[in-house]
Structures are given as structure tokens and as C-alpha cells.
Motif scaffolding. Sequence first.
Motif, short mmCIF file in Angstrom:
data_model
loop_
_atom_site.label_atom_id
_atom_site.label_comp_id
_atom_site.label_asym_id
_atom_site.label_seq_id
_atom_site.Cartn_x
_atom_site.Cartn_y
_atom_site.Cartn_z
N ASN A 14 0.82 -1.20 0.00
CA ASN A 14 0.00 0.00 0.00
C ASN A 14 0.86 1.26 0.00
N TYR A 15 1.89 1.26 0.81
CA TYR A 15 2.79 2.41 0.85
C TYR A 15 3.48 2.58 -0.49
N LEU A 16 3.81 1.43 -1.08
CA LEU A 16 4.51 1.44 -2.35
C LEU A 16 3.68 2.14 -3.41
N ALA A 65 2.78 6.87 -6.93
CA ALA A 65 1.95 7.98 -7.40
C ALA A 65 2.62 9.32 -7.11
N LEU A 66 3.49 9.34 -6.13
CA LEU A 66 4.05 10.61 -5.67
C LEU A 66 5.50 10.82 -6.09
N SER A 67 6.06 9.84 -6.79
CA SER A 67 7.51 9.89 -7.01
C SER A 67 7.91 11.09 -7.86
N HIS A 110 -1.26 6.69 13.22
CA HIS A 110 -0.63 5.92 12.13
C HIS A 110 -0.99 6.46 10.74
N GLY A 111 -0.50 5.77 9.71
CA GLY A 111 -0.73 6.18 8.32
C GLY A 111 -1.86 5.42 7.64
N ILE A 112 -2.03 5.69 6.36
CA ILE A 112 -3.21 5.22 5.62
C ILE A 112 -3.27 3.69 5.52
N GLY A 113 -2.12 3.03 5.56
CA GLY A 113 -2.12 1.57 5.47
C GLY A 113 -1.96 0.88 6.82
N ILE A 167 -7.39 0.95 0.47
CA ILE A 167 -7.18 1.81 1.64
C ILE A 167 -7.33 3.29 1.30
N TYR A 168 -7.33 3.62 0.00
CA TYR A 168 -7.50 5.02 -0.44
C TYR A 168 -8.96 5.34 -0.77
N SER A 169 -9.88 4.38 -0.58
CA SER A 169 -11.28 4.63 -0.96
C SER A 169 -11.84 5.78 -0.12
N LYS A 210 -12.93 4.77 3.40
CA LYS A 210 -11.82 4.56 4.36
C LYS A 210 -11.23 5.90 4.79
N VAL A 211 -11.06 6.79 3.82
CA VAL A 211 -10.48 8.11 4.12
C VAL A 211 -11.41 8.89 5.05
N GLN A 212 -12.73 8.74 4.84
CA GLN A 212 -13.70 9.40 5.73
C GLN A 212 -13.57 8.91 7.16
N LEU A 253 2.04 10.17 11.79
CA LEU A 253 2.74 10.02 10.52
C LEU A 253 1.75 10.02 9.37
N SER A 254 2.06 10.78 8.34
CA SER A 254 1.31 10.80 7.09
C SER A 254 -0.19 11.08 7.30
N MET A 255 -1.10 10.13 7.05
CA MET A 255 -2.52 10.40 7.31
C MET A 255 -2.69 10.85 8.76
N GLY A 256 -1.93 10.20 9.65
CA GLY A 256 -1.99 10.54 11.07
C GLY A 256 -1.38 11.90 11.37
N SER A 268 3.13 14.77 6.76
CA SER A 268 1.66 14.88 6.75
C SER A 268 1.08 14.74 5.34
N ALA A 269 -0.05 14.06 5.25
CA ALA A 269 -0.67 13.67 3.98
C ALA A 269 -1.67 14.74 3.49
N PRO A 270 -2.24 14.52 2.29
CA PRO A 270 -3.19 15.50 1.73
C PRO A 270 -4.52 15.63 2.50
N ASN A 271 -4.71 14.85 3.55
CA ASN A 271 -5.87 15.10 4.40
C ASN A 271 -5.66 16.33 5.29
N GLY A 284 7.11 13.44 -1.77
CA GLY A 284 6.25 14.32 -2.57
C GLY A 284 5.13 14.98 -1.78
N LEU A 285 4.99 14.62 -0.52
CA LEU A 285 3.93 15.21 0.30
C LEU A 285 4.37 16.47 1.05
N MET A 286 5.59 16.92 0.81
CA MET A 286 6.13 18.09 1.53
C MET A 286 5.21 19.30 1.51
N GLN A 341 12.64 9.93 2.82
CA GLN A 341 11.51 9.47 2.01
C GLN A 341 10.28 9.35 2.91
N HIS A 342 9.30 8.58 2.41
CA HIS A 342 8.04 8.46 3.17
C HIS A 342 8.12 7.16 3.98
N ASP A 343 8.93 7.19 5.04
CA ASP A 343 9.15 5.94 5.77
C ASP A 343 9.55 6.18 7.23
C1 FER Z 1 -2.81 10.77 -0.88
C2 FER Z 1 -1.49 10.40 -0.77
C3 FER Z 1 -1.01 9.80 0.41
C4 FER Z 1 -3.69 10.55 0.20
C5 FER Z 1 -3.21 9.96 1.36
C6 FER Z 1 -1.88 9.58 1.46
C7 FER Z 1 -5.90 10.63 1.01
C8 FER Z 1 -1.45 8.96 2.70
C9 FER Z 1 -0.28 8.31 2.87
C10 FER Z 1 0.06 7.66 4.14
O1 FER Z 1 -0.68 7.73 5.13
O2 FER Z 1 1.14 7.06 4.18
O3 FER Z 1 -3.30 11.37 -1.99
O4 FER Z 1 -4.98 10.96 0.05
#
Ligand code: FER
Length: 292
Positions: free
Chosen positions: A4-6, A11-13, A95-98, A144-146, A149-151, A186-189, A212-215, A245-247, A273-275
Amino acid sequence: MKRNYLSALLALSFAALHAQTGGGMFGGIPQPEVTFDTYVAAPEGFDKEQADVAKGRIEEVEYKSATVGTTRKATIYLPPHYDKSKKYPVLYLLHGIGGDHREWMQGVPNIIMDNLYARQQAVPMIIVMPNGRALPDDRPEGNIYSPEKVQGFERFEHDLIDDLIPFVEGRYSTYTDAAHRAVAGLSMGGGQSLNFGLGHLDTFAYVGGFSSAPNTRQPEQLIPDIDAAVKANKLLWMVCGSRDGLMFNSSRLKAFCDKNGVPCTLIQYPEGQHDFVVWKYGLYNFAQLAFR
Ligand code: FER
């Protein structure tokens, strides 16, 4: 979970390449020009178990969520020598999205904190690692990006404030005011932490966002009242990798804060990176600054 992270990274590379230059536009996303705060490397071994260091305790708990209508899980780290006759501040660590309530264990928060306490570099605190996907099925499975789930990540605002915090403060020996509550993730969190932490200044005085993520809400939404934020918030601390890429989520908030006189830290982790390299560094630093 790795996969999932991959896919997120894939998408963000492209955006990651751009982030290093700072400023300008990329893919329609403005990349603000900011001055980063000074990066200081964590000392060798900060995340390695040391034989002669007192150990805290990890436990898994369940709490009733009126928000979700289910019983939900959280991982708890109690500091070494946790003593019910004392009161502790609490860090909610998201935690993050995955991930789920176990994801942060990949970042060995117990070892990082045990080592900090051995050097008296952090205020003894309880760390609560919840499942931030406030849904009846809160497993990081399927897409996990649906939007559903994001809601769930948005809805967690209510689970956290109305259900989890009261549970934690009932079960453990804690302080119960904003000056003794921190939220970081981290990220979504990280996005959740900025949204909920700045959105509830009367609940959290210390706020951290790692990659931090696009949320993450727009700065004007996060900080609608500059004076109120300056007065109530005691720590707004962010880190993001230079190759993540989320900077832009972090840098646009940093730019807004600098422009409006809101104290705020943003460290660019070199080649980060995102890790968990970045996220462990985030916890190591944030934990030293919280509750001071
Ligand atoms: C997105 C890119 C990354 C996104 C969420 C993430 C909801 C989250 C990444 C993570 O938690 O690691 O476009 O949109």
C-alpha cells in the motif's frame, strides 16, 4: 501493508523530484518557498535497544466507541516505573493510511522513549497508539484510499475526543488538561494531528505532523484565529523528507505560520523518504519538546 505504501510512493515519485527545489508549482499543486528549521541528526543508537536501560511496558487495550458503535483497540506504552500515585501527560500517536493501532510499533517507540528517559531527555508520558480509521471495519484492507476509508480518518476526530480520551483518562493516571495532551502522527496521522490538534486548541497544546498527507486542511482552516493559536498552542512541530512528494502539506502551513507570526518548526529530513526513518526521527524530537 508494504504494498500500500509502495503504491502511494509510486503515485508521488514525480512530485518528490520537485520537492527538493522548493517553490513554484507541480502538477497544479503550489509548492511554497519556505525556510526550513535546522536539521540535527539523531545520535547513533537512539532507536536501538540498550541492555542497561529501564524498559517501559506495551499493552493492548479495548474501549467502547459511541462514535463508531463498536469496541476498538489501541496500543499503549507506559513509561518505565509507571506509578499510579503520579500523574502523566499523554501523547496520542497516530498511524498512516495503510496502518492500524500496531503500525507505530515498526518505529520502536518504546525503545526510542526508554533511551530518552535513560538520559532524562523527555518528560515521562503515556503514549496511546489508536486505530485512526473510525469505521465498523477498521482494518487496512481492500482499497485503503477509498473515500469511505479516508472518511474514517476524518471521523476519528470524534472517536478520539469523545471516546478514546475519556477512556484513557479513566483507566490511567493522567493529567486531564490541554497542557498535558499532545497529538502527533505520521502521514494520514500527521494530517489528522494537525487538523484535530489545531482544531481543538482547548484539548491539545502540543501538535506534531510527520510527513503529513493530503488530508491536512488548508492553513487558513487550520488556523482561522491567529491570536487564539499563538496563545493556546505550545508546540507546532513538523518534519518531512526532502524526497517525499507530500512536503507541500507541511511547507504551506510553515509558510503561513512564518507570515503570520505563529511559532512553528518544519525540518526537512535530508534525502528522507516516506518511511520510518523520518517518523522515528519525528518521535525522537517531538517527544523531547512536548510537555515543557
Ligand atoms: C494521498 C497520498 C497519500 C492521500 C493519502 C496519502 C488521502 C497517505 C499516505 C500515508 O498515510 O502514508 O493522496 O490521500
